[in-house]
Structures are given as C-alpha cells and as structure tokens.
Enzyme design. Sequence first.
Site, PDB file in Angstrom:
ATOM      1  N   LYS A  37       0.833  -1.201   0.000  1.00  0.00           N
ATOM      2  CA  LYS A  37       0.000   0.000   0.000  1.00  0.00           C
ATOM      3  C   LYS A  37       0.877   1.265   0.000  1.00  0.00           C
ATOM      4  O   LYS A  37       0.643   2.194  -0.763  1.00  0.00           O
ATOM      5  CB  LYS A  37      -0.860  -0.045   1.278  1.00  0.00           C
ATOM      6  CG  LYS A  37      -2.220   0.584   1.118  1.00  0.00           C
ATOM      7  CD  LYS A  37      -2.994   0.494   2.413  1.00  0.00           C
ATOM      8  CE  LYS A  37      -3.883  -0.712   2.508  1.00  0.00           C
ATOM      9  NZ  LYS A  37      -4.556  -0.830   3.824  1.00  0.00           N
ATOM     10  N   THR A 123     -13.663   4.378  13.780  1.00  0.00           N
ATOM     11  CA  THR A 123     -14.947   4.171  14.455  1.00  0.00           C
ATOM     12  C   THR A 123     -14.758   3.096  15.514  1.00  0.00           C
ATOM     13  O   THR A 123     -14.409   1.960  15.194  1.00  0.00           O
ATOM     14  CB  THR A 123     -16.012   3.735  13.430  1.00  0.00           C
ATOM     15  OG1 THR A 123     -16.087   4.739  12.426  1.00  0.00           O
ATOM     16  CG2 THR A 123     -17.375   3.552  14.076  1.00  0.00           C
ATOM     17  N   CYS A 262     -19.077  -0.100   6.622  1.00  0.00           N
ATOM     18  CA  CYS A 262     -19.400   0.744   7.781  1.00  0.00           C
ATOM     19  C   CYS A 262     -20.755   0.427   8.415  1.00  0.00           C
ATOM     20  O   CYS A 262     -20.812  -0.099   9.519  1.00  0.00           O
ATOM     21  CB  CYS A 262     -19.346   2.205   7.380  1.00  0.00           C
ATOM     22  SG  CYS A 262     -17.741   2.663   6.719  1.00  0.00           S
TER      23      CYS A 262
HETATM   24  C1  UGA Z   1     -21.454   5.627   5.586  1.00  0.00           C
HETATM   25  C2  UGA Z   1     -22.001   6.959   6.094  1.00  0.00           C
HETATM   26  O1  UGA Z   1     -22.952   7.470   5.165  1.00  0.00           O
HETATM   27  C3  UGA Z   1     -20.862   7.972   6.269  1.00  0.00           C
HETATM   28  O2  UGA Z   1     -21.366   9.183   6.799  1.00  0.00           O
HETATM   29  C4  UGA Z   1     -19.843   7.364   7.223  1.00  0.00           C
HETATM   30  O3  UGA Z   1     -18.744   8.256   7.425  1.00  0.00           O
HETATM   31  C5  UGA Z   1     -19.330   6.077   6.636  1.00  0.00           C
HETATM   32  O4  UGA Z   1     -20.430   5.153   6.468  1.00  0.00           O
HETATM   33  C6  UGA Z   1     -18.338   5.485   7.618  1.00  0.00           C
HETATM   34  O5  UGA Z   1     -18.737   5.083   8.705  1.00  0.00           O
HETATM   35  O6  UGA Z   1     -17.140   5.544   7.329  1.00  0.00           O
HETATM   36  P1  UGA Z   1     -20.706   4.722   3.186  1.00  0.00           P
HETATM   37  O7  UGA Z   1     -20.416   3.413   3.849  1.00  0.00           O
HETATM   38  O8  UGA Z   1     -19.718   5.290   2.231  1.00  0.00           O
HETATM   39  O9  UGA Z   1     -20.920   5.860   4.293  1.00  0.00           O
HETATM   40  O10 UGA Z   1     -22.062   4.523   2.412  1.00  0.00           O
HETATM   41  P2  UGA Z   1     -23.514   5.194   2.384  1.00  0.00           P
HETATM   42  O11 UGA Z   1     -23.564   6.241   1.361  1.00  0.00           O
HETATM   43  O12 UGA Z   1     -23.944   5.542   3.756  1.00  0.00           O
HETATM   44  O13 UGA Z   1     -24.367   3.963   1.864  1.00  0.00           O
HETATM   45  C7  UGA Z   1     -24.433   2.773   2.640  1.00  0.00           C
HETATM   46  C8  UGA Z   1     -25.314   1.739   1.991  1.00  0.00           C
HETATM   47  O14 UGA Z   1     -26.671   2.123   2.070  1.00  0.00           O
HETATM   48  C9  UGA Z   1     -25.035   1.468   0.509  1.00  0.00           C
HETATM   49  O15 UGA Z   1     -25.036   0.069   0.308  1.00  0.00           O
HETATM   50  C10 UGA Z   1     -26.191   2.130  -0.202  1.00  0.00           C
HETATM   51  O16 UGA Z   1     -26.495   1.513  -1.424  1.00  0.00           O
HETATM   52  C11 UGA Z   1     -27.304   1.954   0.818  1.00  0.00           C
HETATM   53  N1  UGA Z   1     -28.389   2.940   0.704  1.00  0.00           N
HETATM   54  C12 UGA Z   1     -28.143   4.264   0.879  1.00  0.00           C
HETATM   55  C13 UGA Z   1     -29.686   2.516   0.446  1.00  0.00           C
HETATM   56  O17 UGA Z   1     -29.949   1.307   0.304  1.00  0.00           O
HETATM   57  N2  UGA Z   1     -30.697   3.444   0.365  1.00  0.00           N
HETATM   58  C14 UGA Z   1     -30.471   4.761   0.529  1.00  0.00           C
HETATM   59  O18 UGA Z   1     -31.432   5.540   0.453  1.00  0.00           O
HETATM   60  C15 UGA Z   1     -29.164   5.183   0.795  1.00  0.00           C
END
Ligand code: UGA
Length: 435
Positions: A37, A123, A262
């Site tokens: 990395k 986290t 996450c």
């Molecule tokens: C999430 C949080 O949104 C961030 O704020 C946080 O910092 C991050 O985890 C972390 O803990 O590091 P992330 O894992 O990048 O971010 O993804 P999200 O955008 O939250 O989406 C998560 C999942 O939910 C995805 O599989 C997405 O497809 C799903 N999702 C999202 C839905 O099924 N419906 C929605 O309306 C939104």
Amino acid sequence: MKLRVSVIGTGYLGATHAACMSAMGFDVIGVDIDATKIELLSRGKVPFYEPGLEELLQQEIASGRLTFSTDFQAIKEADVHFICVGTPQSENSLAADMKYVDAALDAIAPICKPGSLVVGKSTVPVGTAARLRSKLLTINPKVDLAWNPEFLREGFAVEDTLHPNRLVVGVTTDEAENKLKAIYAKNLSENTPWVRADLPTSELVKVAANSFLATKISFINAMAEVCEAAGGDVTVLAKAIGYDPRIGSRFLQAGIGFGGGCLPKDIRAFMARAGELGADQALEFLREIDSINLRARQRVIELVRKDLSDNLTGKKITVLGAAFKPDSDDVRDSPALDIAVQIAAAGAQVTIHDPKAIAPAKKRFPALGFAEDVEVALKGADLVLHLTEWKQYRELDPVKVKALVASPIIIDGRNALDREAWIAAGWKFRALGRS
Ligand code: UGA
C-alpha cells in the site's frame, strides 16, 4: 508555527485524510504496516477507486508536503497524529475488532514528541478513547489524546474531508481543542459547525449517525414490504413523506439495502457494546434494522424464483453491479454480490458486470462468472438483476438491451431505473416495493 501531521493507517480513511491534510497546507507523513500500500501511495497510486483522490494524491506528493513510509519512526516530528486504522467486525462476534487501533497506539505512544496530540478517527466502541488515553499517558505523560470521528462517504471522500458538514471533537483539555482548531482553521473560516464533546460522546456521535442512517434505509425497506403486500408503491410513498422537512427525502431509496464496510458492522458493534454496558435493551431495535436489511436480499431472490422457476439450475442471470454502492469499487458486505453468490449457489449461471468492482469481486469470489463488457454480460440472459445503481445502467437503452437477452425480465433492486421506459420497450419489470 506550521503544524506537522502524521496519519497512521493509510486505507480508505487514512489515505484520503493524509491527502486532504496536505491539501490544507500541512506537512503530512502517512504510515502503514502494509508495504504494498505504501509503495503504491508513494508513487501516487490509490489502491482502491475513489473519484478525485488519485489526482489529489499526485498533486500533493508533487508539492513535497505529502510522504509515506512503513517506518513508524517517521511520525516522531509530527505535532498531531491521526489514527485512521480499520475496526472490522470480529471473526467470532458482533463486536468491533480493536487489534489494529491498539497496535497503532502501541507503536506510536513511546515515540510521540512531547506536547503532541494523538487524535483517533477510527470508528470505535464507546469507552475506547478513554482507555487509550490512560494507556498513552502511562507510556508517555507529555502527550494528550482526543477523538475526532469521521463522516466521509465513499464516492465523496475527498469532498467530505475537505468540506465536512460538521466537525466533532472529543477532548479533555482546551489545549487539545485549540490544536484541533488550528488543524481545521480553514473549515472554521468556512463556518463549518464545530461541536466540542467529551470523549465518550464523540465516539457515540459516529455510531449514532450511522445507526440513524441504517434505520432510515431499513424503515423505507419495511415500508416496501408493506407496499408489496398492500399493492402500493414505495417510491411514491418515499417521495411523499420526504417532502416533510422533519423526515427529509435522503436515504429513503428502497431496494436491496445497505452494505459496505461501515453501516452493517457499525450497528452490530454498537449493539455488542451496549450489551457490555448493560444498555442492550436501548438498541434492541437495531437487531430488527439488521434483519429488515438482510431480508431485502432474500426478497430479490424470491422474485427471481417467481419469475423463472424454483429451480434455478442452468438459468442464465446477469447481475448489474457488484460494488456496495455506485462510484465505489468496495465489495465489503455488498448486497449485490451477496445476492449473486446466493443465486449462483442455487445453480444459476451468473454473469456479473460492474464498471469498477470486477477485480475486487473476483478476488473474493473467483468461481463466479464476470464480464468486463456490459453487452457481453447481458447476452443470452434469462433474467437481469440491477443491483448497484451506477449511472451507466440508468443510461442503458431498454430497446437495445432487449435485443441482447434471451428473455426480457428485469428486477430493479435499487428502484433507480425508468420503469415506464423499460415496460414500454416490452420488458417484464419488477422492483422491490412496487406492485
Ligand atoms: C457511511 C455513512 O454514510 C458515512 O457518513 C460514514 O462516514 C461512513 O459510512 C463510515 O462510517 O465511514 P458509506 O459506507 O460510504 O458511508 O455509504 P452510504 O452512502 O452511507 O451507503 C451505505 C449503503 O446504504 C449502501 O449500500 C447504499 O447503497 C445503501 N443505501 C443508501 C440505500 O440502500 N438506500 C439509501 O437511500 C441510501
């Protein structure tokens, strides 16, 4: 005096944080035990897909402010040390595995220079920061420890790090807060909300935020189940409730649910920690959030069986999407890939396409079928599953795609395609939560 920054752990969070800290003008050293990395990052290559990060990394390396090393001694001169290592789910329980966080602290504690500040960004289960702080002070009494949770979203990591919607700092002294204010001076000048908290609250903010987001998604997926039973349409329902500003329309996209590195592991680790604290009843609902989420994957598989046959042996199924969400090549706990694995295990002949995540998906499941070209993936399909809502899939022409497949049946697992256009082109169109 210009502060020098070290970033321990150069995975998703750390690599982004290091590049962004450098872009804010600090001298940054990123360290990691993973030599591959570090070698890649030093050459300006990002080991995963994140829009805009590679350009920023190359720009910052060229500026001379950003360097990487596998030698932890390199952090010695830094004034602020950010711990950005991973906290995956433990192998044998729901709890977070803290071995990387502890190893990072153990590595830097004896060599941090007097007056420097260690800042946790990973986290972690509530109580970790206080535990690490007392450990640190025992080894090196002239340093302090603060917590500064990260809220970046994959796909928007650079933007979220350079322009966060809030900054939360868990501190025990004014000196620690002032040092963090100096680090984030640029954000403060842009009026980014600043929340000072104690150590446990700052840790809880992160898991509470992710739990709330997970709850919102599972709420709308529960409504999708009811809509299916009652003959309603969850996309219309979501739109209608989303106009209420107290509810808001974001994170109400019904479909196959949340995955990634996450949300799933954070809600599980939160439940595990609450149990240890004797507050398990308070988070009992998260168990239901998790079940609703996993059930969405099963509901798609039921739809496949309904449309094809209970026996999937030999059925050609094209899966559009492997990443846990678009604009990412992350396949950790990806609902799309999980569904693909399950239907392949049931005998179907699965071909998976993804604009960015084929290599990581293949690495995890080498026995599955993959196609780099979407048209090749679609050829001869008995059924198409749309499971990650990449822009490329929304732009597919249903008429052209119909000419490629053996049978025009599509299940939109993300409620993101233009249903009317696909139906008009002669497709049998199915989606979760829409009768
Ligand atoms: C999430 C949080 O949104 C961030 O704020 C946080 O910092 C991050 O985890 C972390 O803990 O590091 P992330 O894992 O990048 O971010 O993804 P999200 O955008 O939250 O989406 C998560 C999942 O939910 C995805 O599989 C997405 O497809 C799903 N999702 C999202 C839905 O099924 N419906 C929605 O309306 C939104």
